[in-house]
Write a protein that holds these residues in place. Structure first.
Motif, PDB file in Angstrom:
ATOM      1  N   LEU A  16       9.024   0.810  57.533  1.00  0.00           N
ATOM      2  CA  LEU A  16      10.305   1.275  57.014  1.00  0.00           C
ATOM      3  C   LEU A  16      10.054   1.890  55.658  1.00  0.00           C
ATOM      4  N   SER A  17      10.738   2.979  55.369  1.00  0.00           N
ATOM      5  CA  SER A  17      10.706   3.523  54.006  1.00  0.00           C
ATOM      6  C   SER A  17      12.133   3.533  53.478  1.00  0.00           C
ATOM      7  N   LEU A  18      12.249   3.243  52.190  1.00  0.00           N
ATOM      8  CA  LEU A  18      13.554   3.252  51.518  1.00  0.00           C
ATOM      9  C   LEU A  18      13.415   3.971  50.185  1.00  0.00           C
ATOM     10  N   VAL A  24       4.697  -0.543  47.647  1.00  0.00           N
ATOM     11  CA  VAL A  24       5.063  -1.230  48.882  1.00  0.00           C
ATOM     12  C   VAL A  24       5.762  -2.537  48.495  1.00  0.00           C
ATOM     13  N   TYR A  25       6.912  -2.746  49.076  1.00  0.00           N
ATOM     14  CA  TYR A  25       7.718  -3.931  48.817  1.00  0.00           C
ATOM     15  C   TYR A  25       7.810  -4.759  50.097  1.00  0.00           C
ATOM     16  N   GLU A  64       8.107   2.726  49.471  1.00  0.00           N
ATOM     17  CA  GLU A  64       9.040   3.440  48.610  1.00  0.00           C
ATOM     18  C   GLU A  64       8.826   4.938  48.793  1.00  0.00           C
ATOM     19  N   ALA A  65       9.903   5.676  49.086  1.00  0.00           N
ATOM     20  CA  ALA A  65       9.794   7.120  49.306  1.00  0.00           C
ATOM     21  C   ALA A  65      11.079   7.803  48.876  1.00  0.00           C
ATOM     22  N   PRO A 116      16.279   6.820  54.263  1.00  0.00           N
ATOM     23  CA  PRO A 116      15.581   5.699  54.894  1.00  0.00           C
ATOM     24  C   PRO A 116      15.008   6.114  56.252  1.00  0.00           C
ATOM     25  N   LEU A 117      13.750   5.722  56.490  1.00  0.00           N
ATOM     26  CA  LEU A 117      13.065   6.075  57.733  1.00  0.00           C
ATOM     27  C   LEU A 117      12.570   4.813  58.435  1.00  0.00           C
ATOM     28  N   VAL A 118      12.812   4.735  59.737  1.00  0.00           N
ATOM     29  CA  VAL A 118      12.251   3.686  60.587  1.00  0.00           C
ATOM     30  C   VAL A 118      11.001   4.262  61.229  1.00  0.00           C
ATOM     31  N   GLY A 119       9.871   3.580  61.037  1.00  0.00           N
ATOM     32  CA  GLY A 119       8.603   4.064  61.551  1.00  0.00           C
ATOM     33  C   GLY A 119       8.181   3.398  62.846  1.00  0.00           C
TER      34      GLY A 119
END
Length: 125
Positions: A40-42, A72-73, A90-91, A95-98
């Motif tokens: 996941l990216s947030l 990375v969290y 963190e991006a 928000p992206l689901v990978g």
């Protein structure tokens, strides 16, 4: 099963629930990104709002071949009704689901505005 919708930009969107450090569950829409092999990216603003715990630095090669260093969290998400502790990159993006979060699921997308997005657990036994 997790269901969502394709938006006007043809992004497959699913709802995601992320637990903040205060124990509250925050609802957030996320784009399903099959080109992202992470979890996941947030964005930084949401990571700060959730007060997520920093774990380490990460490194990735982007689609254009450039290298990216990022934080990375760790977060707890509600995934198909189950609480999972996962790494969050963190991006500066939506928000992206990978693919790592979708492991063991079948993704079906009706590719038109308003189309249905479905992630269904696959029996791998």
């Amino acid at each position: 099963m997790i269901t969502g919708i394709v938006n006007e930009e043809f992004d497959p969107i699913i709802p995601l629930s992320v637990c903040g450090s205060d124990g509250k569950i925050y609802a957030q829409d996320a784009i399903v990104d099959t080109g992202f092999n992470g979890w996941l990216s947030l964005p930084p603003s949401l990571i700060a709002q959730l007060n997520l715990r920093w774990k380490r630095r990460g490194r990735a090669i982007l689609g254009d071949g450039s290298e990216c260093i990022f934080n990375v969290y760790e977060a707890v998400v509600v995934w198909d009704g189950v609480l999972l502790t996962i790494p969050v990159d963190e991006a500066d993006s939506e928000p992206l689901v990978g693919m790592s979060l979708m492991e063991g699921y079948q993704l079906t997308v009706q590719v038109f505005e308003g189309g249905r997005v479905e992630l269904s657990k696959v029996n791998t036994v």
